[in-house]
Design a protein around this motif. Structure first.
Motif, PDB file in Angstrom:
ATOM      1  N   ALA A   1       0.827  -1.205   0.000  1.00 33.85           N
ATOM      2  CA  ALA A   1       0.000   0.000   0.000  1.00 33.85           C
ATOM      3  C   ALA A   1       0.859   1.253   0.000  1.00 33.85           C
ATOM      4  CB  ALA A   1      -0.928  -0.007   1.204  1.00 33.85           C
ATOM      5  N   LEU A   2       1.860   1.291   0.848  1.00 29.23           N
ATOM      6  CA  LEU A   2       2.655   2.510   0.983  1.00 29.23           C
ATOM      7  C   LEU A   2       3.647   2.711  -0.149  1.00 29.23           C
ATOM      8  CD1 LEU A   2       3.340   2.554   4.817  1.00 29.23           C
ATOM      9  CD2 LEU A   2       1.704   3.920   3.526  1.00 29.23           C
ATOM     10  N   VAL A   3       4.355   1.678  -0.518  1.00 25.38           N
ATOM     11  CA  VAL A   3       5.436   1.829  -1.494  1.00 25.38           C
ATOM     12  C   VAL A   3       4.922   1.787  -2.929  1.00 25.38           C
ATOM     13  CG1 VAL A   3       7.563   0.790  -2.354  1.00 25.38           C
ATOM     14  CG2 VAL A   3       7.155   0.936   0.092  1.00 25.38           C
ATOM     15  N   ASP A   4       4.092   0.820  -3.233  1.00 24.23           N
ATOM     16  CA  ASP A   4       3.673   0.659  -4.625  1.00 24.23           C
ATOM     17  C   ASP A   4       2.505   1.559  -5.017  1.00 24.23           C
ATOM     18  OD1 ASP A   4       5.630  -1.153  -5.074  1.00 24.23           O
ATOM     19  OD2 ASP A   4       4.367  -2.915  -4.848  1.00 24.23           O
ATOM     20  N   LEU A   5       1.560   1.762  -4.126  1.00 23.01           N
ATOM     21  CA  LEU A   5       0.361   2.509  -4.506  1.00 23.01           C
ATOM     22  C   LEU A   5       0.442   3.985  -4.142  1.00 23.01           C
ATOM     23  CD1 LEU A   5      -2.269  -0.150  -3.421  1.00 23.01           C
ATOM     24  CD2 LEU A   5      -1.379   0.273  -5.701  1.00 23.01           C
ATOM     25  N   LEU A   6       0.751   4.273  -2.887  1.00 22.20           N
ATOM     26  CA  LEU A   6       0.720   5.664  -2.438  1.00 22.20           C
ATOM     27  C   LEU A   6       1.915   6.481  -2.907  1.00 22.20           C
ATOM     28  CD1 LEU A   6      -0.681   5.375   1.158  1.00 22.20           C
ATOM     29  CD2 LEU A   6      -1.828   6.215  -0.862  1.00 22.20           C
ATOM     30  N   ALA A   7       3.049   5.847  -3.075  1.00 26.25           N
ATOM     31  CA  ALA A   7       4.242   6.594  -3.473  1.00 26.25           C
ATOM     32  C   ALA A   7       4.029   7.283  -4.823  1.00 26.25           C
ATOM     33  CB  ALA A   7       5.448   5.671  -3.531  1.00 26.25           C
ATOM     34  N   ALA A   8       3.397   6.592  -5.738  1.00 31.39           N
ATOM     35  CA  ALA A   8       3.153   7.185  -7.055  1.00 31.39           C
ATOM     36  C   ALA A   8       2.228   8.391  -6.949  1.00 31.39           C
ATOM     37  CB  ALA A   8       2.557   6.138  -7.987  1.00 31.39           C
ATOM     38  N   ALA A   9       1.223   8.284  -6.091  1.00 37.03           N
ATOM     39  CA  ALA A   9       0.285   9.400  -5.939  1.00 37.03           C
ATOM     40  C   ALA A   9       0.943  10.587  -5.237  1.00 37.03           C
ATOM     41  CB  ALA A   9      -0.944   8.952  -5.163  1.00 37.03           C
ATOM     42  N   PHE A  10       1.735  10.317  -4.218  1.00 34.10           N
ATOM     43  CA  PHE A  10       2.343  11.397  -3.451  1.00 34.10           C
ATOM     44  C   PHE A  10       3.537  12.028  -4.168  1.00 34.10           C
ATOM     45  CE2 PHE A  10      -0.342   9.802  -0.214  1.00 34.10           C
ATOM     46  CZ  PHE A  10      -0.486  10.808   0.709  1.00 34.10           C
ATOM     47  N   MET A  11       4.124  11.342  -5.131  1.00 27.11           N
ATOM     48  CA  MET A  11       5.259  11.887  -5.875  1.00 27.11           C
ATOM     49  C   MET A  11       4.815  12.582  -7.165  1.00 27.11           C
ATOM     50  SD  MET A  11       7.685  11.377  -3.887  1.00 27.11           S
ATOM     51  CE  MET A  11       9.040  11.919  -4.884  1.00 27.11           C
ATOM     52  N   ASN A  12       3.538  12.658  -7.392  1.00 32.35           N
ATOM     53  CA  ASN A  12       2.991  13.333  -8.560  1.00 32.35           C
ATOM     54  C   ASN A  12       3.407  14.806  -8.526  1.00 32.35           C
ATOM     55  OD1 ASN A  12       1.367  14.493 -10.514  1.00 32.35           O
ATOM     56  ND2 ASN A  12      -0.431  13.276  -9.950  1.00 32.35           N
ATOM     57  N   PRO A  13       3.864  15.376  -9.637  1.00 30.71           N
ATOM     58  CA  PRO A  13       4.274  16.787  -9.642  1.00 30.71           C
ATOM     59  C   PRO A  13       3.175  17.754  -9.197  1.00 30.71           C
ATOM     60  CG  PRO A  13       4.985  15.707 -11.655  1.00 30.71           C
ATOM     61  CD  PRO A  13       4.139  14.720 -10.915  1.00 30.71           C
ATOM     62  N   LYS A  14       1.920  17.442  -9.531  1.00 28.52           N
ATOM     63  CA  LYS A  14       0.811  18.288  -9.095  1.00 28.52           C
ATOM     64  C   LYS A  14       0.714  18.297  -7.569  1.00 28.52           C
ATOM     65  CE  LYS A  14      -4.137  18.936  -9.759  1.00 28.52           C
ATOM     66  NZ  LYS A  14      -5.355  18.400 -10.347  1.00 28.52           N
ATOM     67  N   MET A  15       0.932  17.144  -6.972  1.00 29.68           N
ATOM     68  CA  MET A  15       0.883  17.036  -5.507  1.00 29.68           C
ATOM     69  C   MET A  15       2.075  17.746  -4.871  1.00 29.68           C
ATOM     70  SD  MET A  15      -0.595  15.469  -2.768  1.00 29.68           S
ATOM     71  CE  MET A  15      -1.335  13.924  -3.142  1.00 29.68           C
ATOM     72  N   GLN A  16       3.230  17.655  -5.501  1.00 29.24           N
ATOM     73  CA  GLN A  16       4.442  18.256  -4.946  1.00 29.24           C
ATOM     74  C   GLN A  16       4.376  19.787  -4.916  1.00 29.24           C
ATOM     75  OE1 GLN A  16       7.256  16.674  -3.702  1.00 29.24           O
ATOM     76  NE2 GLN A  16       6.014  14.812  -3.802  1.00 29.24           N
ATOM     77  N   LYS A  17       3.659  20.376  -5.849  1.00 27.62           N
ATOM     78  CA  LYS A  17       3.608  21.832  -5.943  1.00 27.62           C
ATOM     79  C   LYS A  17       2.553  22.462  -5.033  1.00 27.62           C
ATOM     80  CE  LYS A  17       5.159  21.833 -10.714  1.00 27.62           C
ATOM     81  NZ  LYS A  17       4.772  22.032 -12.114  1.00 27.62           N
ATOM     82  N   ASN A  18       1.559  21.699  -4.614  1.00 26.31           N
ATOM     83  CA  ASN A  18       0.425  22.245  -3.873  1.00 26.31           C
ATOM     84  C   ASN A  18       0.455  21.762  -2.418  1.00 26.31           C
ATOM     85  OD1 ASN A  18      -2.043  23.144  -2.960  1.00 26.31           O
ATOM     86  ND2 ASN A  18      -3.156  22.486  -4.800  1.00 26.31           N
ATOM     87  N   VAL A  19       0.804  22.646  -1.494  1.00 24.90           N
ATOM     88  CA  VAL A  19       0.908  22.281  -0.070  1.00 24.90           C
ATOM     89  C   VAL A  19      -0.460  21.916   0.492  1.00 24.90           C
ATOM     90  CG1 VAL A  19       1.562  23.131   2.209  1.00 24.90           C
ATOM     91  CG2 VAL A  19       2.956  23.707   0.232  1.00 24.90           C
ATOM     92  N   LYS A  20      -1.489  22.631   0.075  1.00 27.00           N
ATOM     93  CA  LYS A  20      -2.840  22.338   0.548  1.00 27.00           C
ATOM     94  C   LYS A  20      -3.258  20.917   0.170  1.00 27.00           C
ATOM     95  CE  LYS A  20      -6.524  25.624   0.988  1.00 27.00           C
ATOM     96  NZ  LYS A  20      -7.353  26.614   0.326  1.00 27.00           N
ATOM     97  N   LEU A  21      -2.924  20.522  -1.041  1.00 28.44           N
ATOM     98  CA  LEU A  21      -3.230  19.176  -1.518  1.00 28.44           C
ATOM     99  C   LEU A  21      -2.441  18.134  -0.735  1.00 28.44           C
ATOM    100  CD1 LEU A  21      -4.930  17.718  -3.641  1.00 28.44           C
ATOM    101  CD2 LEU A  21      -3.030  17.955  -5.227  1.00 28.44           C
ATOM    102  N   GLN A  22      -1.188  18.426  -0.414  1.00 28.64           N
ATOM    103  CA  GLN A  22      -0.368  17.511   0.387  1.00 28.64           C
ATOM    104  C   GLN A  22      -0.966  17.307   1.776  1.00 28.64           C
ATOM    105  OE1 GLN A  22       3.615  19.006   0.563  1.00 28.64           O
ATOM    106  NE2 GLN A  22       4.007  18.681  -1.607  1.00 28.64           N
ATOM    107  N   VAL A  23      -1.338  18.399   2.417  1.00 29.03           N
ATOM    108  CA  VAL A  23      -1.931  18.311   3.751  1.00 29.03           C
ATOM    109  C   VAL A  23      -3.241  17.530   3.695  1.00 29.03           C
ATOM    110  CG1 VAL A  23      -2.961  19.660   5.625  1.00 29.03           C
ATOM    111  CG2 VAL A  23      -0.804  20.384   4.612  1.00 29.03           C
ATOM    112  N   GLY A  24      -4.072  17.824   2.711  1.00 32.26           N
ATOM    113  CA  GLY A  24      -5.338  17.100   2.561  1.00 32.26           C
ATOM    114  C   GLY A  24      -5.136  15.621   2.326  1.00 32.26           C
TER     115      GLY A  24
END
Length: 91
Positions: A49-72
């Motif tokens: 769950a953490l390495v294969d699935l969530l890592a891809a979502a959390f390393m997305n450039p859109k996610m990296q640029k938006n702090v509000k999205l990261q916190v959410g």
């Protein structure tokens, strides 16, 4: 790899049939082995769950640029983990 996965279930069934006559469900050895197997399967699930699935979502450039999205996303992740833990209490 395909051969390994295709043989795992039949071999497991064979082992289960083989030890069913000598297996004592409440013995200390059986309880320790059950706990070890449960811990190993839970660890594999958490890793996947953490390495294969969530890592891809959390390393997305859109996610990296938006702090509000990261916190959410992190709050949602922790809330989901808490809900699963609460459900697991009764399982």
């Amino acid at each position: 790899m395909v051969l390994f996965f295709s043989l795992t279930t039949p071999v497991g069934i064979g082992i289960g049939i083989g030890i069913s006559s000598i297996y004592k469900e409440n013995s200390s050895t059986a309880l320790i082995l059950e706990g070890l197997f449960n811990a190993a399967s839970a660890g594999i699930l958490i890793y996947m769950a953490l390495v294969d699935l969530l890592a891809a979502a959390f390393m997305n450039p859109k996610m990296q640029k938006n702090v509000k999205l990261q916190v959410g996303a992190n709050v949602s992740l922790l809330f989901g983990d808490g809900c699963m833990s609460l459900i697991a209490k009764w399982a």
